[in-house]
Enzyme design. Structure first.
Site, PDB file in Angstrom:
ATOM      1  N   SER A 156      -2.085 -11.374  -5.839  1.00 27.89           N
ATOM      2  CA  SER A 156      -2.308 -12.303  -6.952  1.00 27.89           C
ATOM      3  C   SER A 156      -2.406 -13.741  -6.466  1.00 27.89           C
ATOM      4  O   SER A 156      -3.206 -14.528  -6.981  1.00 27.89           O
ATOM      5  CB  SER A 156      -1.194 -12.164  -7.997  1.00 27.89           C
ATOM      6  OG  SER A 156       0.042 -12.671  -7.518  1.00 27.89           O
ATOM      7  N   GLN A 157      -1.593 -14.102  -5.461  1.00 27.81           N
ATOM      8  CA  GLN A 157      -1.584 -15.487  -5.006  1.00 27.81           C
ATOM      9  C   GLN A 157      -2.763 -15.806  -4.087  1.00 27.81           C
ATOM     10  O   GLN A 157      -3.322 -16.905  -4.150  1.00 27.81           O
ATOM     11  CB  GLN A 157      -0.246 -15.806  -4.324  1.00 27.81           C
ATOM     12  CG  GLN A 157       0.983 -15.584  -5.191  1.00 27.81           C
ATOM     13  CD  GLN A 157       1.003 -16.444  -6.452  1.00 27.81           C
ATOM     14  OE1 GLN A 157       0.028 -17.093  -6.823  1.00 27.81           O
ATOM     15  NE2 GLN A 157       2.132 -16.470  -7.131  1.00 27.81           N
ATOM     16  N   PRO A 174       1.660  -6.749  -3.867  1.00 31.03           N
ATOM     17  CA  PRO A 174       1.083  -7.096  -5.174  1.00 31.03           C
ATOM     18  C   PRO A 174       1.142  -8.595  -5.460  1.00 31.03           C
ATOM     19  O   PRO A 174       0.171  -9.184  -5.947  1.00 31.03           O
ATOM     20  CB  PRO A 174       1.949  -6.301  -6.162  1.00 31.03           C
ATOM     21  CG  PRO A 174       2.462  -5.145  -5.359  1.00 31.03           C
ATOM     22  CD  PRO A 174       2.700  -5.705  -3.987  1.00 31.03           C
ATOM     23  N   TYR A 175       2.284  -9.196  -5.143  1.00 33.27           N
ATOM     24  CA  TYR A 175       2.438 -10.642  -5.368  1.00 33.27           C
ATOM     25  C   TYR A 175       1.469 -11.422  -4.489  1.00 33.27           C
ATOM     26  O   TYR A 175       0.802 -12.363  -4.947  1.00 33.27           O
ATOM     27  CB  TYR A 175       3.885 -11.033  -5.064  1.00 33.27           C
ATOM     28  CG  TYR A 175       4.223 -12.475  -5.363  1.00 33.27           C
ATOM     29  CD1 TYR A 175       4.256 -12.944  -6.672  1.00 33.27           C
ATOM     30  CD2 TYR A 175       4.535 -13.365  -4.336  1.00 33.27           C
ATOM     31  CE1 TYR A 175       4.589 -14.262  -6.949  1.00 33.27           C
ATOM     32  CE2 TYR A 175       4.870 -14.678  -4.604  1.00 33.27           C
ATOM     33  CZ  TYR A 175       4.894 -15.124  -5.911  1.00 33.27           C
ATOM     34  OH  TYR A 175       5.217 -16.437  -6.177  1.00 33.27           O
ATOM     35  N   ALA A 176       1.345 -11.022  -3.223  1.00 33.06           N
ATOM     36  CA  ALA A 176       0.415 -11.691  -2.314  1.00 33.06           C
ATOM     37  C   ALA A 176      -1.016 -11.558  -2.817  1.00 33.06           C
ATOM     38  O   ALA A 176      -1.807 -12.507  -2.746  1.00 33.06           O
ATOM     39  CB  ALA A 176       0.547 -11.115  -0.902  1.00 33.06           C
TER      40      ALA A 176
END
Length: 315
Positions: A163-164, A159-161
């Site tokens: 977004s980034q 999920p973090y990847a």
């Protein structure tokens, strides 16, 4: 009264990278509108510097963003903003099979859509400085805080990847759209750095695993614990500090020609090079070897513990 160098908005300024950035910009002579979500955060950041103005701002709320923009416009008396730093962010970490979709939506809402919402709202204030800007310099400046994870997606940080990676693409599009309008867009890509965000990651992910069906959770738990150990080890061993990221932001806010990307930390540079040069399968193998190395160290540590204590620690 403003500092002579102009005004800058920093979102997510109550701790970590945002706080360090707000302080560094204030020390450099800017007036900083520090976006925070709580009264306690506002009081704490205000005590750090007389050049910091706390600003109530929840990037996921259109009403909050609009109110913050109105307040800044009134405080600057229409003079505009020198820059915006989109730093507000959260990190959702867990196997993608187990991640609640609401958590995924929250990740994208804060890290990606929130950054776009703030940019849309404050762009008129960034453009309004053009008349007072020296020729050849950007009239306004946007800095988006991304991550080395925006180049190489690590397991359990899907999920973090997402977004980034998306923020990287949005920043490229925005830079090309705003160049004719004399607004610069830079991305800061930190590597591993010890900030409060990471202390919450492992605990939240374990809650996600505990809520998943047992057979699904058991498929991932051992490797996830290896990931936690690897992540914590990197952050503790890293020489990169929040102040290093703040210096990169400072350069983007003051240079005549800001860089399009600032990679902070050897691991951030390594991720960029690996993403460009290594085939996917080779990169996958490198990541798997890192996990295996962590597992081997853990096994060796367990074997070194006397048997009575080993049983006690694994209950």
């Amino acid at each position: 009264m403003s500092n002579s160098r102009g005004e800058i908005l920093v979102t997510g300024a109550s701790s970590g990278l945002g706080e360090a950035t707000a302080l560094a910009l204030a020390d450099a002579g800017f007036t900083v509108y520090a976006g925070v979500r709580s009264a306690d955060g506002a009081q704490r950041i205000a005590r750090r510097s007389p050049a910091i103005r706390p600003l109530s701002l929840d990037v996921t709320s259109s009403e909050s963003v609009a109110a913050a923009c109105k307040e800044v416009r009134e405080r600057t008396d229409g003079a505009g903003l020198h820059g915006v730093v989109n730093n507000a962010g959260i990190c959702v970490s867990a196997p993608l099979e187990c991640v609640p979709l609401d958590d995924l939506r929250a990740e994208l809402e804060v890290n990606l859509i929130g950054a776009i919402a703030v940019t849309q709202a404050f762009l008129p204030l960034l453009r309004s400085q053009s008349a007072a800007t020296p020729p050849g310099n950007p009239a306004g400046r946007i800095v988006n805080i991304s991550s080395g994870i925006g180049r190489v997606a690590a397991p359990f940080l899907g999920p973090y990847a997402a977004s980034q990676f998306a923020k990287e693409g949005v920043s490229d599009a925005l830079r090309r759209e705003l160049a004719p309008l004399s607004v610069s867009v830079s991305v800061v890509e930190p590597g591993a750095v010890m900030t409060p965000i990471w202390s919450k990651v492992a605990e939240a992910a374990r809650h996600v695993l505990d809520a998943a069906p047992v057979e699904v959770a058991n498929s991932y738990r051992a490797r996830f614990e290896q990931f936690v150990a690897l992540n914590e080890g990197r952050a503790k061993a890293s020489r990169t500090r929040p102040e290093d990221i703040a210096r990169a932001v400072g350069h983007a806010m003051t240079a005549r020609r800001p860089r399009t990307r600032y990679r902070v930390g050897s691991d951030a540079w390594g991720a960029a090079v690996a993403a460009r040069l290594l085939p996917d399968r080779v990169l996958d193998a490198v990541i798997q070897r890192q996990f295996a190395a962590v597992s081997a160290r853990g096994d060796a540590a367990v074997r070194a513990v006397p048997s009575g204590r080993r049983q006690e620690e694994t209950r």
